[in-house]
Design a protein around this motif. Structure first.
Motif, PDB file in Angstrom:
ATOM      1  N   SER A 231       0.799  -1.221   0.000  1.00  0.00           N
ATOM      2  CA  SER A 231       0.000   0.000   0.000  1.00  0.00           C
ATOM      3  C   SER A 231       0.837   1.279   0.000  1.00  0.00           C
ATOM      4  N   SER A 232       2.113   1.165   0.386  1.00  0.00           N
ATOM      5  CA  SER A 232       2.980   2.339   0.441  1.00  0.00           C
ATOM      6  C   SER A 232       4.437   1.884   0.358  1.00  0.00           C
ATOM      7  N   ALA A 233       5.334   2.843   0.207  1.00  0.00           N
ATOM      8  CA  ALA A 233       6.761   2.528   0.175  1.00  0.00           C
ATOM      9  C   ALA A 233       7.197   1.901   1.500  1.00  0.00           C
ATOM     10  N   ALA A 234       6.690   2.430   2.610  1.00  0.00           N
ATOM     11  CA  ALA A 234       7.051   1.890   3.928  1.00  0.00           C
ATOM     12  C   ALA A 234       6.545   0.459   4.089  1.00  0.00           C
ATOM     13  N   ALA A 235       5.335   0.195   3.612  1.00  0.00           N
ATOM     14  CA  ALA A 235       4.787  -1.164   3.696  1.00  0.00           C
ATOM     15  C   ALA A 235       5.596  -2.115   2.815  1.00  0.00           C
ATOM     16  N   ALA A 236       6.000  -1.665   1.623  1.00  0.00           N
ATOM     17  CA  ALA A 236       6.808  -2.498   0.729  1.00  0.00           C
ATOM     18  C   ALA A 236       8.144  -2.838   1.382  1.00  0.00           C
ATOM     19  N   GLU A 237       8.752  -1.861   2.030  1.00  0.00           N
ATOM     20  CA  GLU A 237      10.022  -2.092   2.715  1.00  0.00           C
ATOM     21  C   GLU A 237       9.853  -3.094   3.855  1.00  0.00           C
ATOM     22  N   LYS A 238       8.768  -2.980   4.600  1.00  0.00           N
ATOM     23  CA  LYS A 238       8.508  -3.891   5.715  1.00  0.00           C
ATOM     24  C   LYS A 238       8.284  -5.326   5.219  1.00  0.00           C
ATOM     25  N   ILE A 239       7.521  -5.486   4.141  1.00  0.00           N
ATOM     26  CA  ILE A 239       7.266  -6.814   3.564  1.00  0.00           C
ATOM     27  C   ILE A 239       8.567  -7.427   3.067  1.00  0.00           C
ATOM     28  N   ALA A 240       9.365  -6.626   2.336  1.00  0.00           N
ATOM     29  CA  ALA A 240      10.635  -7.123   1.798  1.00  0.00           C
ATOM     30  C   ALA A 240      11.570  -7.558   2.924  1.00  0.00           C
ATOM     31  N   THR A 241      11.639  -6.789   3.979  1.00  0.00           N
ATOM     32  CA  THR A 241      12.495  -7.122   5.120  1.00  0.00           C
ATOM     33  C   THR A 241      12.060  -8.438   5.755  1.00  0.00           C
ATOM     34  N   ALA A 242      10.754  -8.636   5.879  1.00  0.00           N
ATOM     35  CA  ALA A 242      10.237  -9.867   6.476  1.00  0.00           C
ATOM     36  C   ALA A 242      10.479 -11.077   5.573  1.00  0.00           C
TER      37      ALA A 242
END
Length: 79
Positions: A28-39
């Motif tokens: 949904s956002s750049a921050a969410a994409a970063e969080k998903i990728a990190t996980a």
């Protein structure tokens, strides 16, 4: 042609010795994409989050910009 910015996460895997993208996930956002990728990073040889421009009429994605990457990832701009 109406363009909108979307955020995607791509896990990468090896296929016949080459690094290829797996199943794309939207965020949904750049921050969410970063969080998903990190996980996802510990479970894949590579994971990257991108922002892309999407043509709302055709669904074509262009202009990928890397937000964050882990491990081995392929260059989407080379395709």
């Amino acid at each position: 042609m109406a363009l909108s910015e979307k955020f995607i996460v791509l896990p990468f895997k090896k296929n016949r010795g080459a690094v290829v993208p797996g199943e794309m996930r939207q965020a949904s956002s750049a921050a969410a994409a970063e969080k998903i990728a990190t996980a996802m990073a510990p479970r894949h040889i590579g994971v990257a989050a991108y922002s892309v421009q999407v043509d709302e009429e055709s669904g074509d994605m262009t202009s990928p910009k890397l937000i964050i990457g882990f491990g081995e990832v392929a260059d989407l701009n080379a395709a």
